[in-house]
Design a protein around this motif. Structure first.
Motif: not given
Length: 125
Positions: A103-125
């Motif tokens: 469940w924790f892993g599934a929620l983590l994947v969901l959170q990463l998907f929902l915040t994919r714009g932030r992931l791109r931002w982190l990779l660019a900064n």
């Protein structure tokens, strides 16, 4: 530095919930895996250490306050987050019951998907 994407309240709540659950998980894991008189200090110290690292090493502009103790490049912060949150999944699995880890892993994947714009931002900064 580009602007950090904004998030909905449910997305922020999910992220915060995962962060708190990870810190608690490290304490429970330490309690169940560290033997003898070091059990109590480990169960308190490990979550405190994880929370301190989480709060100290941040990417400038990514926090509500906009300040950070140690300015950390976005890709390094992303790795830190994946290690801490992924480590919590591993700690839950190590405790013997795979359901909470799943469940924790599934929620983590969901959170990463929902915040994919932030992931791109982190990779660019």
């Amino acid at each position: 530095m580009s602007n950090l994407p904004t998030f909905t309240r449910p997305t922020l709540a999910l992220a915060f919930g995962l962060e708190v659950a990870a810190v608690v998980t490290y304490g429970v894991w330490a309690w169940h895996t560290v033997p003898g008189p070091l059990r109590g200090p480990a169960a308190i110290g490990l979550p405190l250490a994880v929370a301190a690292v989480w709060g100290v090493f941040a990417t400038a502009g990514a926090q509500v306050t906009g300040t950070t103790v140690v300015a950390t490049p976005g890709p390094v912060r992303l790795v830190l987050e994946l290690v801490v949150l992924g480590g919590a999944v591993a700690a839950l699995a190590d405790l013997g019951d795979r359901t909470p880890a799943t469940w924790f892993g599934a929620l983590l994947v969901l959170q990463l998907f929902l915040t994919r714009g932030r992931l791109r931002w982190l990779l660019a900064n």
